[in-house]
Design a protein around this motif. Structure first.
Motif, mmCIF file in Angstrom:
data_model
loop_
_atom_site.group_PDB
_atom_site.id
_atom_site.type_symbol
_atom_site.label_atom_id
_atom_site.label_comp_id
_atom_site.label_asym_id
_atom_site.label_seq_id
_atom_site.Cartn_x
_atom_site.Cartn_y
_atom_site.Cartn_z
ATOM 1 N N LEU A 71 137.929 34.143 64.748
ATOM 2 C CA LEU A 71 138.930 33.346 64.046
ATOM 3 C C LEU A 71 140.337 33.738 64.469
ATOM 4 O O LEU A 71 141.208 32.890 64.661
ATOM 5 C CB LEU A 71 138.757 33.496 62.536
ATOM 6 N N GLY A 72 140.571 35.038 64.634
ATOM 7 C CA GLY A 72 141.871 35.499 65.124
ATOM 8 C C GLY A 72 142.172 34.991 66.521
ATOM 9 O O GLY A 72 143.288 34.567 66.821
ATOM 10 N N VAL A 73 141.167 35.006 67.383
ATOM 11 C CA VAL A 73 141.348 34.467 68.738
ATOM 12 C C VAL A 73 141.630 32.974 68.672
ATOM 13 O O VAL A 73 142.504 32.458 69.379
ATOM 14 C CB VAL A 73 140.095 34.759 69.596
ATOM 15 N N ALA A 74 140.912 32.277 67.804
ATOM 16 C CA ALA A 74 141.110 30.830 67.684
ATOM 17 C C ALA A 74 142.507 30.502 67.168
ATOM 18 O O ALA A 74 143.146 29.565 67.639
ATOM 19 C CB ALA A 74 140.046 30.236 66.763
ATOM 20 N N LEU A 75 142.977 31.272 66.216
ATOM 21 C CA LEU A 75 144.307 31.006 65.660
ATOM 22 C C LEU A 75 145.416 31.271 66.662
ATOM 23 O O LEU A 75 146.449 30.609 66.644
ATOM 24 C CB LEU A 75 144.532 31.849 64.404
ATOM 25 N N THR A 76 145.216 32.236 67.539
ATOM 26 C CA THR A 76 146.286 32.604 68.457
ATOM 27 C C THR A 76 146.239 31.871 69.792
ATOM 28 O O THR A 76 147.278 31.651 70.402
ATOM 29 C CB THR A 76 146.273 34.115 68.730
ATOM 30 N N ALA A 78 143.355 29.227 70.843
ATOM 31 C CA ALA A 78 142.397 28.156 71.134
ATOM 32 C C ALA A 78 142.954 26.755 70.983
ATOM 33 O O ALA A 78 142.373 25.818 71.485
ATOM 34 C CB ALA A 78 141.163 28.300 70.265
ATOM 35 N N GLY A 79 144.020 26.554 70.281
ATOM 36 C CA GLY A 79 144.547 25.213 70.118
ATOM 37 C C GLY A 79 143.880 24.490 68.958
ATOM 38 O O GLY A 79 143.476 25.112 67.981
ATOM 39 N N PRO A 80 143.749 23.164 69.070
ATOM 40 C CA PRO A 80 143.198 22.403 67.952
ATOM 41 C C PRO A 80 141.722 22.731 67.711
ATOM 42 O O PRO A 80 140.991 23.023 68.655
ATOM 43 C CB PRO A 80 143.364 20.940 68.383
ATOM 44 N N PRO A 81 141.275 22.692 66.459
ATOM 45 C CA PRO A 81 139.912 23.118 66.149
ATOM 46 C C PRO A 81 138.833 22.145 66.588
ATOM 47 O O PRO A 81 137.701 22.547 66.767
ATOM 48 C CB PRO A 81 139.916 23.280 64.633
ATOM 49 N N PHE A 82 139.138 20.886 66.747
ATOM 50 C CA PHE A 82 138.098 19.914 67.064
ATOM 51 C C PHE A 82 138.317 19.338 68.451
ATOM 52 O O PHE A 82 139.245 18.577 68.676
ATOM 53 C CB PHE A 82 138.093 18.773 66.045
#
Length: 114
Positions: A71-76, A78-82
């Motif tokens: 989740l931390g990697v995604a927030l920093t 990854a960009g948009p979630p979908f």
């Protein structure tokens, strides 16, 4: 007002774009999926050295922590979630949390022998 040039490759429909642009996305998707599988395997491998009575709970906790890291990697980064048809760090986070909840449910039902 923006104008659309018919010869501009960025505005072509996905089915008309060259296939060379879709290849890196599939490679990135598989890389995220392999990274998630390796982080899950690391959690399972570390929990294998623990006493059998606490393995499910420690494994669930480690998978939950792995989900938080994803989740931390995604927030920093990854960009948009979908992103349709592509795995991202958001998906890795969701998979880790789902695996953690599955291990917890199996432990509460007594399916893991603990």
């Amino acid at each position: 007002m923006a104008t659309f040039h018919l010869r501009d490759r960025a505005w072509r429909p996905p089915m008309l774009r060259s296939s060379s642009r879709t290849e890196p996305r599939q490679g990135a998707s598989m890389a995220v999926l392999c990274d998630w599988a390796m982080s899950t395997a690391l959690c399972v491998g570390v929990s294998a050295f623990l006493p059998a009575a606490v393995v499910p709970w420690i494994l669930a906790a480690m998978l939950n922590l792995a989900g938080l890291v994803w989740l931390g990697v995604a927030l920093t980064t990854a960009g948009p979630p979908f992103k349709r048809g592509r795995f991202t760090a958001w998906d890795g986070s969701l998979l880790s949390f789902a695996t953690s909840f599955g291990v917890q449910a199996a432990a509460r039902l007594g399916l893991l022998g603990a």
